[in-house]
Write a protein that holds these residues in place. Structure first.
Motif, PDB file in Angstrom:
ATOM      1  N   ALA A 116       0.848  -1.200   0.000  1.00  0.00           N
ATOM      2  CA  ALA A 116       0.000   0.000   0.000  1.00  0.00           C
ATOM      3  C   ALA A 116       0.879   1.245   0.000  1.00  0.00           C
ATOM      4  O   ALA A 116       1.738   1.435   0.843  1.00  0.00           O
ATOM      5  CB  ALA A 116      -0.909  -0.002   1.222  1.00  0.00           C
ATOM      6  N   GLY A 117       0.706   2.070  -1.008  1.00  0.00           N
ATOM      7  CA  GLY A 117       1.452   3.316  -1.112  1.00  0.00           C
ATOM      8  C   GLY A 117       2.824   3.189  -1.749  1.00  0.00           C
ATOM      9  O   GLY A 117       3.500   4.193  -1.948  1.00  0.00           O
ATOM     10  N   VAL A 118       3.258   1.990  -2.065  1.00  0.00           N
ATOM     11  CA  VAL A 118       4.582   1.810  -2.664  1.00  0.00           C
ATOM     12  C   VAL A 118       4.526   1.961  -4.179  1.00  0.00           C
ATOM     13  O   VAL A 118       5.384   2.583  -4.778  1.00  0.00           O
ATOM     14  CB  VAL A 118       5.168   0.426  -2.287  1.00  0.00           C
ATOM     15  CG1 VAL A 118       6.474   0.173  -2.999  1.00  0.00           C
ATOM     16  CG2 VAL A 118       5.348   0.317  -0.782  1.00  0.00           C
ATOM     17  N   LEU A 119       3.478   1.393  -4.790  1.00  0.00           N
ATOM     18  CA  LEU A 119       3.357   1.430  -6.247  1.00  0.00           C
ATOM     19  C   LEU A 119       2.566   2.653  -6.685  1.00  0.00           C
ATOM     20  O   LEU A 119       1.567   3.003  -6.063  1.00  0.00           O
ATOM     21  CB  LEU A 119       2.667   0.165  -6.748  1.00  0.00           C
ATOM     22  CG  LEU A 119       3.421  -1.138  -6.488  1.00  0.00           C
ATOM     23  CD1 LEU A 119       2.561  -2.320  -6.841  1.00  0.00           C
ATOM     24  CD2 LEU A 119       4.703  -1.160  -7.280  1.00  0.00           C
ATOM     25  N   PRO A 120       2.979   3.274  -7.759  1.00  0.00           N
ATOM     26  CA  PRO A 120       2.227   4.428  -8.265  1.00  0.00           C
ATOM     27  C   PRO A 120       0.955   3.990  -8.966  1.00  0.00           C
ATOM     28  O   PRO A 120       0.888   2.907  -9.543  1.00  0.00           O
ATOM     29  CB  PRO A 120       3.205   5.070  -9.252  1.00  0.00           C
ATOM     30  CG  PRO A 120       4.076   3.951  -9.706  1.00  0.00           C
ATOM     31  CD  PRO A 120       4.182   3.017  -8.536  1.00  0.00           C
ATOM     32  N   GLY A 121      -0.085   4.797  -8.884  1.00  0.00           N
ATOM     33  CA  GLY A 121      -1.333   4.525  -9.595  1.00  0.00           C
ATOM     34  C   GLY A 121      -2.318   3.723  -8.776  1.00  0.00           C
ATOM     35  O   GLY A 121      -1.993   3.161  -7.747  1.00  0.00           O
ATOM     36  N   GLU A 122      -3.547   3.675  -9.262  1.00  0.00           N
ATOM     37  CA  GLU A 122      -4.619   2.934  -8.601  1.00  0.00           C
ATOM     38  C   GLU A 122      -4.684   1.505  -9.140  1.00  0.00           C
ATOM     39  O   GLU A 122      -4.583   1.270 -10.328  1.00  0.00           O
ATOM     40  CB  GLU A 122      -5.970   3.626  -8.864  1.00  0.00           C
ATOM     41  CG  GLU A 122      -6.109   4.958  -8.167  1.00  0.00           C
ATOM     42  CD  GLU A 122      -6.145   4.825  -6.653  1.00  0.00           C
ATOM     43  OE1 GLU A 122      -6.734   3.866  -6.144  1.00  0.00           O
ATOM     44  OE2 GLU A 122      -5.563   5.695  -5.992  1.00  0.00           O
ATOM     45  N   GLY A 123      -4.902   0.551  -8.252  1.00  0.00           N
ATOM     46  CA  GLY A 123      -5.083  -0.834  -8.662  1.00  0.00           C
ATOM     47  C   GLY A 123      -3.850  -1.471  -9.271  1.00  0.00           C
ATOM     48  O   GLY A 123      -3.954  -2.438  -9.996  1.00  0.00           O
ATOM     49  N   SER A 124      -2.673  -0.929  -9.017  1.00  0.00           N
ATOM     50  CA  SER A 124      -1.472  -1.447  -9.656  1.00  0.00           C
ATOM     51  C   SER A 124      -1.033  -2.781  -9.059  1.00  0.00           C
ATOM     52  O   SER A 124      -0.264  -3.489  -9.688  1.00  0.00           O
ATOM     53  CB  SER A 124      -0.345  -0.428  -9.557  1.00  0.00           C
ATOM     54  OG  SER A 124      -0.119  -0.066  -8.217  1.00  0.00           O
ATOM     55  N   ILE A 125      -1.543  -3.128  -7.891  1.00  0.00           N
ATOM     56  CA  ILE A 125      -1.176  -4.411  -7.299  1.00  0.00           C
ATOM     57  C   ILE A 125      -1.745  -5.558  -8.128  1.00  0.00           C
ATOM     58  O   ILE A 125      -1.132  -6.600  -8.266  1.00  0.00           O
ATOM     59  CB  ILE A 125      -1.651  -4.484  -5.835  1.00  0.00           C
ATOM     60  CG1 ILE A 125      -0.842  -3.504  -5.001  1.00  0.00           C
ATOM     61  CG2 ILE A 125      -1.522  -5.878  -5.278  1.00  0.00           C
ATOM     62  CD1 ILE A 125      -1.276  -3.400  -3.580  1.00  0.00           C
ATOM     63  N   ARG A 126      -2.901  -5.363  -8.731  1.00  0.00           N
ATOM     64  CA  ARG A 126      -3.515  -6.410  -9.545  1.00  0.00           C
ATOM     65  C   ARG A 126      -2.728  -6.690 -10.817  1.00  0.00           C
ATOM     66  O   ARG A 126      -2.779  -7.783 -11.352  1.00  0.00           O
ATOM     67  CB  ARG A 126      -4.941  -6.034  -9.915  1.00  0.00           C
ATOM     68  CG  ARG A 126      -5.854  -6.029  -8.737  1.00  0.00           C
ATOM     69  CD  ARG A 126      -7.238  -5.633  -9.164  1.00  0.00           C
ATOM     70  NE  ARG A 126      -8.073  -5.492  -8.003  1.00  0.00           N
ATOM     71  CZ  ARG A 126      -9.275  -6.006  -7.913  1.00  0.00           C
ATOM     72  NH1 ARG A 126      -9.782  -6.662  -8.919  1.00  0.00           N
ATOM     73  NH2 ARG A 126      -9.968  -5.847  -6.822  1.00  0.00           N
ATOM     74  N   SER A 127      -2.029  -5.699 -11.319  1.00  0.00           N
ATOM     75  CA  SER A 127      -1.319  -5.881 -12.584  1.00  0.00           C
ATOM     76  C   SER A 127       0.196  -5.848 -12.407  1.00  0.00           C
ATOM     77  O   SER A 127       0.916  -5.597 -13.360  1.00  0.00           O
ATOM     78  CB  SER A 127      -1.740  -4.784 -13.564  1.00  0.00           C
ATOM     79  OG  SER A 127      -1.395  -3.515 -13.044  1.00  0.00           O
ATOM     80  N   ILE A 128       0.669  -6.120 -11.194  1.00  0.00           N
ATOM     81  CA  ILE A 128       2.109  -6.066 -10.959  1.00  0.00           C
ATOM     82  C   ILE A 128       2.794  -7.241 -11.660  1.00  0.00           C
ATOM     83  O   ILE A 128       2.273  -8.339 -11.716  1.00  0.00           O
ATOM     84  CB  ILE A 128       2.419  -6.057  -9.444  1.00  0.00           C
ATOM     85  CG1 ILE A 128       3.872  -5.681  -9.218  1.00  0.00           C
ATOM     86  CG2 ILE A 128       2.080  -7.375  -8.810  1.00  0.00           C
ATOM     87  CD1 ILE A 128       4.200  -5.387  -7.788  1.00  0.00           C
ATOM     88  N   GLY A 129       3.940  -6.958 -12.220  1.00  0.00           N
ATOM     89  CA  GLY A 129       4.724  -7.975 -12.913  1.00  0.00           C
ATOM     90  C   GLY A 129       6.196  -7.609 -12.856  1.00  0.00           C
ATOM     91  O   GLY A 129       6.583  -6.575 -12.288  1.00  0.00           O
ATOM     92  N   ALA A 130       7.010  -8.431 -13.469  1.00  0.00           N
ATOM     93  CA  ALA A 130       8.452  -8.188 -13.462  1.00  0.00           C
ATOM     94  C   ALA A 130       8.796  -6.879 -14.152  1.00  0.00           C
ATOM     95  O   ALA A 130       9.696  -6.152 -13.713  1.00  0.00           O
ATOM     96  CB  ALA A 130       9.182  -9.352 -14.122  1.00  0.00           C
ATOM     97  N   ASP A 131       8.068  -6.551 -15.224  1.00  0.00           N
ATOM     98  CA  ASP A 131       8.335  -5.291 -15.934  1.00  0.00           C
ATOM     99  C   ASP A 131       8.003  -4.088 -15.052  1.00  0.00           C
ATOM    100  O   ASP A 131       8.720  -3.086 -15.065  1.00  0.00           O
ATOM    101  CB  ASP A 131       7.519  -5.218 -17.231  1.00  0.00           C
ATOM    102  CG  ASP A 131       7.950  -6.265 -18.240  1.00  0.00           C
ATOM    103  OD1 ASP A 131       9.113  -6.712 -18.158  1.00  0.00           O
ATOM    104  OD2 ASP A 131       7.120  -6.624 -19.098  1.00  0.00           O
TER     105      ASP A 131
END
Length: 140
Positions: free
Chosen positions: A71-86
């Motif tokens: 929470a709060g580490v990744l930029p943008g909304e809902g980015s945890i669902r689409s997190i990947g190596a890239d």
């Protein structure tokens, strides 16, 4: 390294292989001869159901932990669902390290719970009674 992973998998496989066949033999010995198919099929069905339910439960636990840790580490909304190596590779080094740490911390409770379940299963299996082996004669 790849050799460490491969040797760990061999170690786990050599430990799990006998467990599955021993459980099947114990079930087949405990049921009447005319119910061997039912006993064996039931054991396999419950093993598959347990694997499916366990995978779903551990996946939900991992997703919840990952959501909390990132929470709060990744930029943008809902980015945890689409997190990947890239996505992780495109982050600044300190944010990428936080993501990797978040993944590791989300996995810790899963391994502890799995270890507790395995210990409980071991204790329960120690309490099973051992019926005498059937010598092939028809039961009365």
């Amino acid at each position: 390294s790849l050799w460490v992973v491969a040797s760990a998998r061999v170690f786990v496989g050599r430990g799990l292989g006998p467990v599955f066949s021993l459980g099947g033999a114990a079930i087949q010995n405990a049921v009447p001869r005319e119910m061997l198919g039912v006993g064996t099929a039931s054991a396999n069905m419950f093993r598959l159901i347990g694997g499916s339910v366990g995978t779903a439960a551990f996946g939900a636990l991992f997703g919840s932990g990952l959501s909390d840790n990132l929470a709060g580490v990744l930029p943008g909304e809902g980015s945890i669902r689409s997190i990947g190596a890239d996505t992780v590779a495109s982050l600044p080094p300190e944010a990428a390290a936080q993501v990797q740490h978040g993944f590791a911390m989300a996995l810790h409770p899963i391994f502890w719970i799995a270890a507790a379940v395995a210990l409980a299963a071991c204790v329960i299996s120690m309490r099973l009674r051992e019926p005498p082996l059937d010598n092939g004669e028809a039961r009365a």
